[in-house]
Design a protein around this motif. Structure first.
Motif, PDB file in Angstrom:
ATOM      1  N   ARG A 152      43.447  38.410  39.604  1.00  0.00           N
ATOM      2  CA  ARG A 152      42.994  36.438  38.773  1.00  0.00           C
ATOM      3  C   ARG A 152      42.268  36.183  37.177  1.00  0.00           C
ATOM      4  O   ARG A 152      42.453  35.686  36.897  1.00  0.00           O
ATOM      5  CB  ARG A 152      43.025  35.226  40.003  1.00  0.00           C
ATOM      6  CG  ARG A 152      43.426  34.337  39.728  1.00  0.00           C
ATOM      7  CD  ARG A 152      43.030  33.481  40.296  1.00  0.00           C
ATOM      8  NE  ARG A 152      43.178  31.404  40.085  1.00  0.00           N
ATOM      9  CZ  ARG A 152      44.171  30.663  39.780  1.00  0.00           C
ATOM     10  NH1 ARG A 152      45.474  31.341  40.427  1.00  0.00           N
ATOM     11  NH2 ARG A 152      43.622  29.909  39.428  1.00  0.00           N
ATOM     12  N   LYS A 153      40.777  37.430  38.060  1.00  0.00           N
ATOM     13  CA  LYS A 153      39.932  36.863  37.387  1.00  0.00           C
ATOM     14  C   LYS A 153      40.683  37.578  35.795  1.00  0.00           C
ATOM     15  O   LYS A 153      40.091  37.284  34.545  1.00  0.00           O
ATOM     16  CB  LYS A 153      38.397  36.921  37.284  1.00  0.00           C
ATOM     17  CG  LYS A 153      37.440  36.487  36.497  1.00  0.00           C
ATOM     18  CD  LYS A 153      36.328  36.805  37.645  1.00  0.00           C
ATOM     19  CE  LYS A 153      34.916  37.172  36.402  1.00  0.00           C
ATOM     20  NZ  LYS A 153      33.814  38.012  36.844  1.00  0.00           N
ATOM     21  N   PHE A 154      40.453  38.619  35.913  1.00  0.00           N
ATOM     22  CA  PHE A 154      40.769  39.243  34.594  1.00  0.00           C
ATOM     23  C   PHE A 154      42.430  38.737  34.355  1.00  0.00           C
ATOM     24  O   PHE A 154      42.058  39.148  32.831  1.00  0.00           O
ATOM     25  CB  PHE A 154      41.077  40.645  35.255  1.00  0.00           C
ATOM     26  CG  PHE A 154      39.766  41.426  35.141  1.00  0.00           C
ATOM     27  CD1 PHE A 154      37.974  41.004  34.919  1.00  0.00           C
ATOM     28  CD2 PHE A 154      40.284  42.437  36.170  1.00  0.00           C
ATOM     29  CE1 PHE A 154      37.550  42.040  35.989  1.00  0.00           C
ATOM     30  CE2 PHE A 154      38.804  43.239  36.971  1.00  0.00           C
ATOM     31  CZ  PHE A 154      37.545  42.699  36.717  1.00  0.00           C
ATOM     32  N   ALA A 155      43.112  37.930  34.864  1.00  0.00           N
ATOM     33  CA  ALA A 155      44.473  37.686  33.619  1.00  0.00           C
ATOM     34  C   ALA A 155      43.339  36.669  33.091  1.00  0.00           C
ATOM     35  O   ALA A 155      44.361  36.240  31.993  1.00  0.00           O
ATOM     36  CB  ALA A 155      45.313  36.937  35.211  1.00  0.00           C
ATOM     37  N   ILE A 156      42.855  35.614  33.872  1.00  0.00           N
ATOM     38  CA  ILE A 156      42.176  34.545  33.092  1.00  0.00           C
ATOM     39  C   ILE A 156      41.490  35.055  31.597  1.00  0.00           C
ATOM     40  O   ILE A 156      41.845  34.543  30.788  1.00  0.00           O
ATOM     41  CB  ILE A 156      42.126  33.740  33.875  1.00  0.00           C
ATOM     42  CG1 ILE A 156      42.613  32.548  35.345  1.00  0.00           C
ATOM     43  CG2 ILE A 156      40.876  32.359  33.581  1.00  0.00           C
ATOM     44  CD1 ILE A 156      41.926  32.209  36.580  1.00  0.00           C
ATOM     45  N   GLU A 157      40.874  35.808  31.717  1.00  0.00           N
ATOM     46  CA  GLU A 157      40.678  36.577  30.589  1.00  0.00           C
ATOM     47  C   GLU A 157      40.853  36.889  30.186  1.00  0.00           C
ATOM     48  O   GLU A 157      40.648  37.239  28.999  1.00  0.00           O
ATOM     49  CB  GLU A 157      38.689  37.489  31.065  1.00  0.00           C
ATOM     50  CG  GLU A 157      37.328  37.107  32.261  1.00  0.00           C
ATOM     51  CD  GLU A 157      37.177  38.303  32.456  1.00  0.00           C
ATOM     52  OE1 GLU A 157      37.188  38.826  32.647  1.00  0.00           O
ATOM     53  OE2 GLU A 157      35.945  37.884  33.394  1.00  0.00           O
ATOM     54  N   ALA A 158      41.989  37.534  30.475  1.00  0.00           N
ATOM     55  CA  ALA A 158      42.602  38.265  29.074  1.00  0.00           C
ATOM     56  C   ALA A 158      43.367  37.226  28.002  1.00  0.00           C
ATOM     57  O   ALA A 158      43.908  37.098  27.347  1.00  0.00           O
ATOM     58  CB  ALA A 158      43.982  38.770  29.914  1.00  0.00           C
ATOM     59  N   SER A 159      43.838  35.806  29.064  1.00  0.00           N
ATOM     60  CA  SER A 159      44.899  34.896  28.599  1.00  0.00           C
ATOM     61  C   SER A 159      43.734  34.017  27.511  1.00  0.00           C
ATOM     62  O   SER A 159      44.252  33.700  26.634  1.00  0.00           O
ATOM     63  CB  SER A 159      45.717  33.782  29.034  1.00  0.00           C
ATOM     64  OG  SER A 159      44.057  33.163  30.399  1.00  0.00           O
ATOM     65  N   GLN A 160      42.348  34.158  28.245  1.00  0.00           N
ATOM     66  CA  GLN A 160      41.866  33.758  26.940  1.00  0.00           C
ATOM     67  C   GLN A 160      41.197  34.122  25.657  1.00  0.00           C
ATOM     68  O   GLN A 160      41.613  33.812  24.559  1.00  0.00           O
ATOM     69  CB  GLN A 160      40.278  33.088  27.411  1.00  0.00           C
ATOM     70  CG  GLN A 160      40.423  32.329  28.948  1.00  0.00           C
ATOM     71  CD  GLN A 160      39.349  32.000  29.651  1.00  0.00           C
ATOM     72  OE1 GLN A 160      38.651  32.650  29.889  1.00  0.00           O
ATOM     73  NE2 GLN A 160      39.206  31.027  30.418  1.00  0.00           N
ATOM     74  N   GLU A 161      41.344  35.716  26.004  1.00  0.00           N
ATOM     75  CA  GLU A 161      41.135  36.414  25.024  1.00  0.00           C
ATOM     76  C   GLU A 161      42.307  36.000  24.011  1.00  0.00           C
ATOM     77  O   GLU A 161      41.975  36.057  22.641  1.00  0.00           O
ATOM     78  CB  GLU A 161      40.882  37.807  25.523  1.00  0.00           C
ATOM     79  CG  GLU A 161      39.012  38.828  25.836  1.00  0.00           C
ATOM     80  CD  GLU A 161      39.316  39.766  26.638  1.00  0.00           C
ATOM     81  OE1 GLU A 161      39.828  40.428  26.057  1.00  0.00           O
ATOM     82  OE2 GLU A 161      38.429  39.568  26.972  1.00  0.00           O
ATOM     83  N   ASP A 162      43.854  36.157  23.966  1.00  0.00           N
ATOM     84  CA  ASP A 162      44.444  36.127  23.552  1.00  0.00           C
ATOM     85  C   ASP A 162      44.604  34.851  22.666  1.00  0.00           C
ATOM     86  O   ASP A 162      45.979  35.198  21.491  1.00  0.00           O
ATOM     87  CB  ASP A 162      46.197  36.097  24.864  1.00  0.00           C
ATOM     88  CG  ASP A 162      45.982  37.819  25.120  1.00  0.00           C
ATOM     89  OD1 ASP A 162      45.400  38.625  24.806  1.00  0.00           O
ATOM     90  OD2 ASP A 162      47.132  37.591  25.825  1.00  0.00           O
ATOM     91  N   ARG A 163      44.319  33.975  23.044  1.00  0.00           N
ATOM     92  CA  ARG A 163      44.081  32.019  22.211  1.00  0.00           C
ATOM     93  C   ARG A 163      43.158  32.555  21.394  1.00  0.00           C
ATOM     94  O   ARG A 163      43.007  32.010  20.521  1.00  0.00           O
ATOM     95  CB  ARG A 163      44.534  31.520  23.568  1.00  0.00           C
ATOM     96  CG  ARG A 163      44.578  31.301  24.264  1.00  0.00           C
ATOM     97  CD  ARG A 163      44.247  30.242  25.759  1.00  0.00           C
ATOM     98  NE  ARG A 163      45.346  30.331  26.656  1.00  0.00           N
ATOM     99  CZ  ARG A 163      44.717  29.185  27.815  1.00  0.00           C
ATOM    100  NH1 ARG A 163      43.900  28.117  27.565  1.00  0.00           N
ATOM    101  NH2 ARG A 163      45.831  29.080  28.226  1.00  0.00           N
ATOM    102  N   GLN A 164      42.551  33.028  21.565  1.00  0.00           N
ATOM    103  CA  GLN A 164      41.100  33.446  20.568  1.00  0.00           C
ATOM    104  C   GLN A 164      41.504  33.828  19.355  1.00  0.00           C
ATOM    105  O   GLN A 164      41.630  34.041  18.303  1.00  0.00           O
ATOM    106  CB  GLN A 164      39.587  34.622  20.864  1.00  0.00           C
ATOM    107  CG  GLN A 164      39.584  33.027  21.831  1.00  0.00           C
ATOM    108  CD  GLN A 164      37.806  33.435  22.535  1.00  0.00           C
ATOM    109  OE1 GLN A 164      37.510  34.207  22.004  1.00  0.00           O
ATOM    110  NE2 GLN A 164      37.633  32.816  23.110  1.00  0.00           N
TER     111      GLN A 164
END
Length: 109
Positions: A97-109
């Motif tokens: 879950r932590k990695f999925a959240i980080e990945a989704s935040q990177e996609d937004r940037q």
């Protein structure tokens, strides 16, 4: 009876006994419901008698709160430990879950 409504329970037990006259458990439960109804009625009567014009003799205020001591309670570490013990997620699921959240935040940037 679980909802403390003996009147409704009495009706249900009477209906059950009409359909199955020799049901011993229903007879026992009916007797219990009738006894509970009597107790409940008696309690209500007692409350009404108490409330019938009995005013207090005097009014007193509790000032104990003004004389208390101020202190600090340290619960931070204990609360965090308790919170960690109550987590019902596996470490693998937590990391995923932590990695999925980080990945989704990177996609937004």
């Amino acid at each position: 009876m679980h909802l403390d409504k003996p009147e409704e329970a009495i009706g249900a037990y009477q209906q059950a006994l009409k359909q199955r006259t020799g049901w011993a458990e229903a007879k026992t439960n009916l007797a219990l419901a009738e006894r509970r109804k009597e107790e409940k009625d008696k309690q209500e009567d007692d409350k009404q008698q108490e409330a019938a014009g009995l005013d207090p003799d005097e009014v007193q205020f509790d000032d104990k709160a003004k004389h208390g001591k101020e202190g600090e309670v340290q619960t931070g570490a204990q609360t965090a430990e308790m919170w960690m013990r109550n987590i019902q997620v596996s470490p693998a699921a937590l990391l995923a879950r932590k990695f999925a959240i980080e990945a989704s935040q990177e996609d937004r940037q």
